[in-house]
Write a protein that holds these residues in place. Sequence first.
Motif, PDB file in Angstrom:
ATOM      1  N   LEU A  71     -58.792   0.587   5.621  1.00 52.46           N
ATOM      2  CA  LEU A  71     -58.450  -0.776   5.208  1.00 52.46           C
ATOM      3  C   LEU A  71     -56.962  -1.047   5.396  1.00 52.46           C
ATOM      4  CD1 LEU A  71     -59.819  -3.290   4.077  1.00 52.46           C
ATOM      5  CD2 LEU A  71     -59.300  -2.461   1.780  1.00 52.46           C
ATOM      6  N   LYS A  72     -56.133  -0.044   5.109  1.00 48.78           N
ATOM      7  CA  LYS A  72     -54.686  -0.201   5.292  1.00 48.78           C
ATOM      8  C   LYS A  72     -54.346  -0.463   6.759  1.00 48.78           C
ATOM      9  CE  LYS A  72     -50.280   2.114   4.369  1.00 48.78           C
ATOM     10  NZ  LYS A  72     -49.630   3.367   3.876  1.00 48.78           N
ATOM     11  N   CYS A  73     -54.968   0.292   7.664  1.00 51.63           N
ATOM     12  CA  CYS A  73     -54.739   0.073   9.108  1.00 51.63           C
ATOM     13  C   CYS A  73     -55.184  -1.318   9.536  1.00 51.63           C
ATOM     14  CB  CYS A  73     -55.479   1.129   9.927  1.00 51.63           C
ATOM     15  SG  CYS A  73     -54.761   2.784   9.837  1.00 51.63           S
ATOM     16  N   LEU A  74     -56.336  -1.741   9.039  1.00 50.97           N
ATOM     17  CA  LEU A  74     -56.853  -3.059   9.410  1.00 50.97           C
ATOM     18  C   LEU A  74     -55.967  -4.185   8.885  1.00 50.97           C
ATOM     19  CD1 LEU A  74     -60.698  -2.610   8.901  1.00 50.97           C
ATOM     20  CD2 LEU A  74     -59.510  -3.003  11.065  1.00 50.97           C
ATOM     21  N   GLU A  75     -55.451  -4.026   7.677  1.00 48.59           N
ATOM     22  CA  GLU A  75     -54.574  -5.056   7.116  1.00 48.59           C
ATOM     23  C   GLU A  75     -53.320  -5.205   7.972  1.00 48.59           C
ATOM     24  OE1 GLU A  75     -55.285  -7.032   4.775  1.00 48.59           O
ATOM     25  OE2 GLU A  75     -56.590  -6.123   3.289  1.00 48.59           O
ATOM     26  N   GLU A  76     -52.772  -4.068   8.444  1.00 47.95           N
ATOM     27  CA  GLU A  76     -51.582  -4.122   9.296  1.00 47.95           C
ATOM     28  C   GLU A  76     -51.910  -4.742  10.653  1.00 47.95           C
ATOM     29  OE1 GLU A  76     -48.030  -1.151  10.945  1.00 47.95           O
ATOM     30  OE2 GLU A  76     -49.531  -0.389   9.533  1.00 47.95           O
ATOM     31  N   ALA A  77     -53.074  -4.367  11.208  1.00 44.99           N
ATOM     32  CA  ALA A  77     -53.502  -4.969  12.482  1.00 44.99           C
ATOM     33  C   ALA A  77     -53.706  -6.466  12.331  1.00 44.99           C
ATOM     34  CB  ALA A  77     -54.787  -4.293  12.961  1.00 44.99           C
ATOM     35  N   LEU A  78     -54.264  -6.877  11.191  1.00 43.51           N
ATOM     36  CA  LEU A  78     -54.519  -8.305  10.964  1.00 43.51           C
ATOM     37  C   LEU A  78     -53.214  -9.099  10.921  1.00 43.51           C
ATOM     38  CD1 LEU A  78     -56.603 -10.529  10.351  1.00 43.51           C
ATOM     39  CD2 LEU A  78     -56.276 -10.033   7.914  1.00 43.51           C
ATOM     40  N   LYS A  79     -52.198  -8.557  10.277  1.00 48.52           N
ATOM     41  CA  LYS A  79     -50.913  -9.260  10.214  1.00 48.52           C
ATOM     42  C   LYS A  79     -50.362  -9.518  11.615  1.00 48.52           C
ATOM     43  CE  LYS A  79     -49.433  -7.471   5.691  1.00 48.52           C
ATOM     44  NZ  LYS A  79     -48.464  -6.581   4.998  1.00 48.52           N
ATOM     45  N   ILE A  80     -50.461  -8.494  12.479  1.00 48.70           N
ATOM     46  CA  ILE A  80     -49.956  -8.642  13.852  1.00 48.70           C
ATOM     47  C   ILE A  80     -50.779  -9.674  14.607  1.00 48.70           C
ATOM     48  CG2 ILE A  80     -49.575  -7.451  16.042  1.00 48.70           C
ATOM     49  CD1 ILE A  80     -49.251  -4.838  14.370  1.00 48.70           C
ATOM     50  N   ARG A  81     -52.086  -9.564  14.501  1.00 51.99           N
ATOM     51  CA  ARG A  81     -52.951 -10.464  15.266  1.00 51.99           C
ATOM     52  C   ARG A  81     -52.848 -11.903  14.785  1.00 51.99           C
ATOM     53  NH1 ARG A  81     -58.292  -6.521  16.337  1.00 51.99           N
ATOM     54  NH2 ARG A  81     -57.353  -5.487  18.144  1.00 51.99           N
ATOM     55  N   LYS A  82     -52.693 -12.096  13.474  1.00 51.18           N
ATOM     56  CA  LYS A  82     -52.529 -13.463  12.971  1.00 51.18           C
ATOM     57  C   LYS A  82     -51.211 -14.066  13.456  1.00 51.18           C
ATOM     58  CE  LYS A  82     -53.681 -14.519   8.716  1.00 51.18           C
ATOM     59  NZ  LYS A  82     -53.808 -14.446   7.245  1.00 51.18           N
ATOM     60  N   LEU A  83     -50.190 -13.221  13.561  1.00 52.50           N
ATOM     61  CA  LEU A  83     -48.897 -13.699  14.043  1.00 52.50           C
ATOM     62  C   LEU A  83     -48.948 -14.037  15.522  1.00 52.50           C
ATOM     63  CD1 LEU A  83     -45.825 -14.093  13.508  1.00 52.50           C
ATOM     64  CD2 LEU A  83     -45.530 -11.683  14.143  1.00 52.50           C
ATOM     65  N   ARG A  84     -49.603 -13.186  16.308  1.00 56.44           N
ATOM     66  CA  ARG A  84     -49.601 -13.351  17.762  1.00 56.44           C
ATOM     67  C   ARG A  84     -50.785 -14.157  18.280  1.00 56.44           C
ATOM     68  NH1 ARG A  84     -44.470 -12.664  18.793  1.00 56.44           N
ATOM     69  NH2 ARG A  84     -43.689 -10.537  18.520  1.00 56.44           N
ATOM     70  N   LEU A  85     -51.915 -14.082  17.588  1.00 55.11           N
ATOM     71  CA  LEU A  85     -53.137 -14.732  18.072  1.00 55.11           C
ATOM     72  C   LEU A  85     -53.821 -15.500  16.941  1.00 55.11           C
ATOM     73  CD1 LEU A  85     -54.670 -11.687  19.995  1.00 55.11           C
ATOM     74  CD2 LEU A  85     -53.412 -13.580  21.018  1.00 55.11           C
ATOM     75  N   PRO A  86     -53.168 -16.484  16.371  1.00 55.08           N
ATOM     76  CA  PRO A  86     -53.784 -17.193  15.238  1.00 55.08           C
ATOM     77  C   PRO A  86     -55.117 -17.827  15.622  1.00 55.08           C
ATOM     78  CG  PRO A  86     -51.889 -18.400  16.108  1.00 55.08           C
ATOM     79  CD  PRO A  86     -51.878 -17.068  16.762  1.00 55.08           C
ATOM     80  N   SER A  95     -57.979 -16.602  16.516  1.00 59.32           N
ATOM     81  CA  SER A  95     -58.568 -16.076  17.750  1.00 59.32           C
ATOM     82  C   SER A  95     -59.758 -15.179  17.435  1.00 59.32           C
ATOM     83  CB  SER A  95     -57.517 -15.269  18.522  1.00 59.32           C
ATOM     84  OG  SER A  95     -57.179 -14.099  17.791  1.00 59.32           O
ATOM     85  N   GLU A  96     -60.471 -14.777  18.493  1.00 62.55           N
ATOM     86  CA  GLU A  96     -61.597 -13.855  18.352  1.00 62.55           C
ATOM     87  C   GLU A  96     -61.149 -12.550  17.686  1.00 62.55           C
ATOM     88  OE1 GLU A  96     -64.709 -14.326  19.024  1.00 62.55           O
ATOM     89  OE2 GLU A  96     -64.890 -15.877  20.547  1.00 62.55           O
ATOM     90  N   LYS A  97     -59.979 -12.050  18.097  1.00 61.10           N
ATOM     91  CA  LYS A  97     -59.496 -10.783  17.560  1.00 61.10           C
ATOM     92  C   LYS A  97     -59.213 -10.886  16.056  1.00 61.10           C
ATOM     93  CE  LYS A  97     -59.418  -8.073  21.220  1.00 61.10           C
ATOM     94  NZ  LYS A  97     -58.206  -7.588  21.886  1.00 61.10           N
ATOM     95  N   VAL A  98     -58.686 -12.012  15.619  1.00 55.21           N
ATOM     96  CA  VAL A  98     -58.433 -12.206  14.186  1.00 55.21           C
ATOM     97  C   VAL A  98     -59.753 -12.276  13.422  1.00 55.21           C
ATOM     98  CG1 VAL A  98     -57.471 -13.770  12.445  1.00 55.21           C
ATOM     99  CG2 VAL A  98     -56.206 -13.322  14.552  1.00 55.21           C
ATOM    100  N   ALA A  99     -60.721 -12.995  13.985  1.00 50.76           N
ATOM    101  CA  ALA A  99     -62.044 -13.072  13.351  1.00 50.76           C
ATOM    102  C   ALA A  99     -62.680 -11.694  13.274  1.00 50.76           C
ATOM    103  CB  ALA A  99     -62.943 -14.032  14.133  1.00 50.76           C
ATOM    104  N   GLN A 100     -62.596 -10.944  14.365  1.00 51.07           N
ATOM    105  CA  GLN A 100     -63.184  -9.607  14.404  1.00 51.07           C
ATOM    106  C   GLN A 100     -62.536  -8.693  13.368  1.00 51.07           C
ATOM    107  OE1 GLN A 100     -62.047  -7.151  17.749  1.00 51.07           O
ATOM    108  NE2 GLN A 100     -64.106  -6.314  17.958  1.00 51.07           N
ATOM    109  N   THR A 101     -61.217  -8.771  13.234  1.00 50.14           N
ATOM    110  CA  THR A 101     -60.520  -7.929  12.263  1.00 50.14           C
ATOM    111  C   THR A 101     -60.904  -8.307  10.838  1.00 50.14           C
ATOM    112  OG1 THR A 101     -58.672  -7.859  13.833  1.00 50.14           O
ATOM    113  CG2 THR A 101     -58.271  -6.988  11.636  1.00 50.14           C
ATOM    114  N   ASN A 102     -61.031  -9.601  10.575  1.00 54.51           N
ATOM    115  CA  ASN A 102     -61.474 -10.047   9.251  1.00 54.51           C
ATOM    116  C   ASN A 102     -62.880  -9.551   8.935  1.00 54.51           C
ATOM    117  OD1 ASN A 102     -59.607 -11.695   7.611  1.00 54.51           O
ATOM    118  ND2 ASN A 102     -59.462 -12.955   9.439  1.00 54.51           N
ATOM    119  N   GLU A 103     -63.744  -9.541   9.925  1.00 59.09           N
ATOM    120  CA  GLU A 103     -65.104  -9.036   9.706  1.00 59.09           C
ATOM    121  C   GLU A 103     -65.086  -7.557   9.312  1.00 59.09           C
ATOM    122  OE1 GLU A 103     -67.005 -12.154  12.963  1.00 59.09           O
ATOM    123  OE2 GLU A 103     -66.873 -10.021  13.431  1.00 59.09           O
ATOM    124  N   LYS A 104     -64.243  -6.786   9.996  1.00 55.27           N
ATOM    125  CA  LYS A 104     -64.143  -5.358   9.669  1.00 55.27           C
ATOM    126  C   LYS A 104     -63.571  -5.163   8.261  1.00 55.27           C
ATOM    127  CE  LYS A 104     -65.642  -3.360  13.452  1.00 55.27           C
ATOM    128  NZ  LYS A 104     -66.852  -2.508  13.432  1.00 55.27           N
TER     129      LYS A 104
END
Length: 661
Positions: A241-256, A258-267
């Motif tokens: 969960l810690k890794c995913l939260e960090e990945a989500l911050k990056i993806r929300k910043l770079r790809l608001p 987007s599919e990748k943000v949705a996918q990360t939220n699902e995980k």
Amino acid sequence: ALHGDEHILYAQTIQKIGDVFVGMSDFREALESYNWALEIVLLEPDHHRVDIGNMYDSIGNIHYSKGEVTDARRCYEDALEAKRLGLGNNDPELAVTYQHIGNCLSDQGCTEDAVEHFREAIRLRKLDQFDSDEREADILAIEGVLHNLSGRQEEGLQCYERSLELLVRKVPDRRKKIADLLHLIGCVYLMNGEHKKAMKLFEESLRTRRKMMGFIHLDVASTLFNMAFLHQTRNRPKKALKCLEEALKIRKLRLPDSEKVAQTNEKIGSLAKALGDRGRAEAAFEEALRIRKAIHGNQHQTVAFVYHEMGDLMDDMGDYKEAMTRYVEALDIRRKCFGLEHEAVASTLYSMGFTLYNMDQSKRALNCFDEALIIRKNSLGEKSKQVGDILNMMGFLHATRGELDDALSLLLDALGIRRYQNDLVKASETLKNIGNVHREKKDHQKALACYEECLSIRRDELGFDHDKVADALIAIGNVWSDVDNIDQASRAYQEALTIRSYVYGDQDERVATVLQYMGILEFRSGDIDKAKHYLEEYVSIKQENNAAGDRDYVNVLFIIGNIHKIKGEDEFATKRWTEAYQVAQSSGIAKSNPQLSQVMNNLLNVGPDETHQENMANQSSAGTSTSRMSIMMERIAEGFVDEAESAHVQAQQSQAHLKET
């Protein structure tokens, strides 16, 4: 106005600015730059075919990084068409575009087409007149992809490792390619189950990517995402969960949005659900749902997926009505997207069946399972694992309805499939269910045979110190208890207690469950001192875990009160009965079982002096009182014990099945 060479130089400069933004993971600015450059060169398309192709390639890379595979593939195909018009069919520069299209096709499940494109990429790279080490490393990497697509993972891994070695030794300045290969090899080890090697490579890739591109680059997020999956596989949900939260911050910043943000939220939603954090899980799924709807509309398959996951969450949390609402929304979309006979439809029907069972609507649950069974038989085959799962659950459900012959028939079919699939652990689950049916039919010999085979499989497959082994031992102990073989039952329970204490610790509720069985066994055998010891331990553990409010807890308090009464300890008996009565009232158990409430009222209203004198006058031994009150209490206790024990076994079996399938 720009003309001639100035025209193309201006466009190329804007394209390079876009490349800089890509290096910063600022895809919005990069996309604007590429589209601007593309508009310029499209004014004179016949003169700038290769430049047009390169710009389409760059735009495709952005779509691919955002997870928009269909859009990426369309851009790459436009790039290939433009480049072939400008370069012909045999220029090595076409190789990278063929490789990009191959990646998209692979992601979309079009394996044969992907293989053709990767082979063409290799052919073109070999035409390059500049025979360099980097070219050789690139070819090896593509060959690794081809091996993996063909199911030859070992050969693929060897190609990747040779490619990495060549880059590190000959062209160490290609740090991005090196980091990408480290990541890729880590993914292969992850898929092969070599988790320590995978983690080491992911950590090395993460360090390299952070050093090269900073902490908020999308490649860093990609490595963190895969590390999260690895942590989850190794049963480390908090680290995942810690890794995913960090990945989500990056993806929300770079790809608001987007599919990748949705996918990360699902995980994140799935992991938070596993950790019991309903609020975090629900928020993550809601955000994923919002993004999916914004990108695809309300009737897309990805929207249905999120609805289904939210249904699972609500079911786990006991909000069955809301779970059904989400499942129905998912089912409606999946039927529209895929038709009535698709596996995704069967998956939702299967989950709905579980929720309806939890709502005590077994008939409706069976209807859902029936429909899912027909779909899976038609789409996956009569002997598929998924068909076996449904048959197993349907057999269990018929057993809970008292339809034992139907249950046995379905469970035997499920067992045949699971043996055919060589899925021995699941076969052991079905054997246990079959044993339960035989036990219910009072065929103790057959029940014991099933449980012992179940135990043998689990020891072979899972080892001697596994909770499922303890579960089988408890079932064996129950049968020996049924036929009044106290010694055999006690040995089975004691071994189960040892395993669970080792696996979970002495204060776990699953340890308390075994103590409950042991206490009830000793109570029935007449050894009330041992019974009291085990049952008091049970009460202590339940209180320690703040779980002192279910039927089993009330039952145990009731029996302890009876033991005190038999021993003439009226004050302690009344105390335990009063506690049992209060818990039953506060938890709603008394309301759902008025007969139990009346029995407790009667016990608490009996005068202690009268019952004590009667008990002392008539008691012939510690565990076999002949007094009217003691006999009445013992019979009441045994009746309630049977009911509670049956309910507990049923609930435990249901939980095991839910996890197992």
